[in-house]
Design an enzyme around this catalytic site. Structure first.
Site, mmCIF file in Angstrom:
data_model
loop_
_atom_site.group_PDB
_atom_site.id
_atom_site.type_symbol
_atom_site.label_atom_id
_atom_site.label_comp_id
_atom_site.label_asym_id
_atom_site.label_seq_id
_atom_site.Cartn_x
_atom_site.Cartn_y
_atom_site.Cartn_z
ATOM 1 C CG ASP A 88 -0.450 -0.278 2.472
ATOM 2 O OD1 ASP A 88 0.699 0.139 2.695
ATOM 3 O OD2 ASP A 88 -1.132 -0.897 3.305
ATOM 4 C CG MET A 125 -3.286 7.830 10.789
ATOM 5 S SD MET A 125 -4.408 6.433 10.710
ATOM 6 C CE MET A 125 -4.016 5.558 12.206
ATOM 7 C CE LYS A 147 -7.039 -0.489 3.552
ATOM 8 N NZ LYS A 147 -6.072 -0.273 4.618
HETATM 9 N N1 SAH Z 1 1.513 0.828 10.487
HETATM 10 C C1 SAH Z 1 2.088 2.139 10.419
HETATM 11 C C2 SAH Z 1 1.106 3.233 10.721
HETATM 12 C C3 SAH Z 1 0.032 3.357 9.714
HETATM 13 S S1 SAH Z 1 -1.089 4.627 10.107
HETATM 14 C C4 SAH Z 1 3.303 2.211 11.347
HETATM 15 O O1 SAH Z 1 3.523 1.305 12.135
HETATM 16 O O2 SAH Z 1 4.047 3.190 11.258
HETATM 17 C C5 SAH Z 1 -0.479 5.940 9.119
HETATM 18 C C6 SAH Z 1 0.164 6.983 9.978
HETATM 19 O O3 SAH Z 1 1.481 6.608 10.314
HETATM 20 C C7 SAH Z 1 0.331 8.328 9.316
HETATM 21 O O4 SAH Z 1 -0.855 9.077 9.354
HETATM 22 C C8 SAH Z 1 1.400 8.953 10.175
HETATM 23 O O5 SAH Z 1 0.875 9.405 11.394
HETATM 24 C C9 SAH Z 1 2.270 7.743 10.465
HETATM 25 N N2 SAH Z 1 3.397 7.661 9.528
HETATM 26 C C10 SAH Z 1 3.651 6.674 8.663
HETATM 27 N N3 SAH Z 1 4.807 6.914 7.993
HETATM 28 C C11 SAH Z 1 5.277 8.084 8.453
HETATM 29 C C12 SAH Z 1 6.425 8.881 8.178
HETATM 30 N N4 SAH Z 1 7.335 8.499 7.279
HETATM 31 N N5 SAH Z 1 6.583 10.033 8.847
HETATM 32 C C13 SAH Z 1 5.695 10.434 9.770
HETATM 33 N N6 SAH Z 1 4.592 9.725 10.063
HETATM 34 C C14 SAH Z 1 4.386 8.568 9.440
#
Ligand code: SAH
Length: 510
Positions: free
Chosen positions: A39, A176, A61
């Site tokens: 994704d 998020m 998504k």
């Molecule tokens: N499973 C993922 C989270 C998915 S939810 C994990 O463990 O990181 C998606 C959220 O993750 C985004 O809205 C943001 O808050 C965070 N996120 C994912 N990648 C990021 C990045 N490179 N920098 C900052 N926030 C990030």
């Protein structure tokens, strides 16, 4: 279910952004996958691990084009695994931290499909550490909580305990939360948290585009709006967010955030790009050359059968080594074809590539022009009457062969590859250069310079802010002849030397 040939699903954490933050186990299962379902947040560069025949399915998504629902993804996982495939479900960060990995695991278990969860580095941890923020600290934070900001607004039955959070004596991390940041701050303040509590927001963590913004709780939402901070971003609340700027190691790297155009062949660009990423820079691929093997020729085949007759065999580049050994593989042969002939390499990179094929060169020149190799080899050994084979690019100059001959060697010059010009997206790059979005253009050979300037106007390069870095005097001369001003030239004529020259120039500016 009872069919015998069931596949397996790996729920794999891709890590927070940059490709090399995937786990070793994650990379391993990617290599073995028949089908990869990934994704938006998983770095597409990870697909380089995939086998040539792997089926790749992108399941965004929400963003434009085709959008997949979670139900469709679940169905896809079952369908692919049931047909006997090894499926990797690649998810950003960790698969089960706000990633619906739990849901996917459940439906797989219910369908009787074998699965494994490969944890990943979750965004909260990576974002904090890449911003020099320590989520735990024995002095101020003995507890950390991860929360989804998605849950926050508009949900009457939210399961976020605002009153508890407001009193939490530790570090609070929201995922998020960009859409609900104002609401989150209001709820925390309303429930008793001090409005000057430190907050840090880290967007695009671990990438060259990483940005950090800090402010007091009451001001953070406005500051993010002003600074146009966009998701994906992590919000850190508490003393941890008030971190010492000295610890911000990633964004202090000399090449951090610099857009650097690489202009070699595809494979050379990939090697160079990896090094730029290590320094925090953002590589932009503009392939100017395509390497074409010349190892199908009769001349090469004859040479191959005569290798043991030579006293010295010289490789002048990593490209030459790749092409030579690729062809050996076609014949089911290996480094034993050299028999007792001695091997010489121009530069450490060529030597390292030889080592990957199980060959340790007897001699490696330390500086990297043909002239250097010749001088050093002549000092190292008496070439009088020796038979020397030169395996190299067709477009290289004759200088090396001439110098070795002058030293008394009998030289066979066998071109094993040539480079032809390749076209890249010049309209796109022209626009980026004109718009000031590119910091550096890099040139690692005269032919790359020529290939580039056949596609991009020299006047544009000279009149814009972009800087030009050259690997050495021959390439600089070519650039000058083509009307381009060179800003820096590498002292050591290698890719590492080129990067070093750019870093030094950037450091001087700061
Ligand atoms: N499973 C993922 C989270 C998915 S939810 C994990 O463990 O990181 C998606 C959220 O993750 C985004 O809205 C943001 O808050 C965070 N996120 C994912 N990648 C990021 C990045 N490179 N920098 C900052 N926030 C990030």
């Amino acid at each position: 279910m009872s069919q015998g040939n069931k596949g397996k699903v790996y729920l794999v954490g891709a890590g927070p952004g940059r490709a090399d933050l995937i786990t070793v186990r994650g990379a391993e299962v990617l290599k073995s996958a028949d089908c990869i379902i990934y994704d938006k947040l998983a770095n597409p560069a990870l697909l380089n691990y995939a086998g040539a025949d792997a089926e790749i399915i992108h399941v965004p998504k929400r963003i434009g084009g085709r959008s997949f629902t979670q139900e469709e993804i679940n169905k896809l996982l079952i369908e692919k695994a049931s047909s006997g495939k090894t499926v990797v479900r690649l998810k950003g960060g960790d698969p089960c931290i706000f990633g619906r990995g739990a849901e996917e695991a459940k439906i797989l278990a219910e369908a009787g499909i074998d699965f494994e969860i490969v944890p990943g580095v979750t965004a909260a941890i990576a974002a904090a550490e890449y911003a020099g923020i320590m989520l735990t600290d024995r002095d101020y934070s003995s507890q950390v909580v991860f929360i989804t900001g998605h849950e926050a607004e508009g949900k009457k039955d939210t399961n976020i305990d605002w009153h508890l959070l407001a009193k939490f004596r530790g570090t609070i991390v929201f995922y998020m939360a960009m859409g609900t940041l104002q609401f989150i701050a209001e709820q925390l303040i309303k429930n008793g948290m001090k409005d000057d509590t430190a907050v840090a927001v880290i967007a695009d963590a671990t990438m060259p585009t990483q940005r950090t913004t800090k402010a007091a709780l009451r001001l953070i939402a406005d500051k993010c709006k002003q600074e146009k901070i966009e998701p994906p971003a992590i919000v850190v609340i508490g003393n941890a967010a008030d971190s010492d700027t000295k610890l911000s190691w990633f964004m202090k790297k000399p090449l951090f955030g610099k857009s650097i155009v690489v202009t070699r062949d595809r494979r050379g660009n990939a090697d160079f790009a990896a090094k730029i990423i290590q320094q925090g820079g953002s590589p932009i691929d503009f392939t100017t050359l395509e390497i074409k093997p010349l190892t199908q020729t009769n001349k090469f085949l004859q040479t191959l059968s005569r290798l043991p007759d030579y006293d010295w065999i010289i490789f002048t580049s990593a490209n030459g080594v790749n092409i030579f050994f690729d062809r050996l593989r076609d014949f089911d042969k290996d480094a034993r074809v050299f028999a007792s002939a001695k091997i010489a390499a121009i530069g450490r990179q060529t030597a390292n590539r030889l080592a990957e094929f199980g060959t340790r060169p007897d001699f490696v020149s330390t500086i990297f022009t043909s002239k250097d190799l010749a001088k050093q080899l002549i000092c190292f050994t008496n070439l009088q009457g020796k038979k020397v084979l030169l395996l190299r690019s067709q477009i290289a100059s004759n200088e090396l062969a001439d110098l070795l001959q002058q030293a008394g060697a009998e030289v066979d010059n066998v071109p094993i590859y040539t480079a032809v010009t390749a076209k890249s997206d010049c309209a796109w790059l022209t626009e980026k250069i004109s718009g000031g979005a590119i910091d550096w253009l890099t040139f690692a050979s005269p032919s790359a310079a020529k290939g580039f300037l056949e596609q991009i106007q020299a006047d544009l390069v000279n009149s814009s802010n972009v800087k030009v870095a050259s690997i050495g005097p021959v390439t600089s001369e070519q650039l000058k002849n083509l009307g381009v001003k060179v800003d820096v030239q590498a002292t050591e004529h290698t890719i590492d030397g080129l990067l070093d020259a750019i870093e030094r120039s950037e450091k001087r500016k700061t």
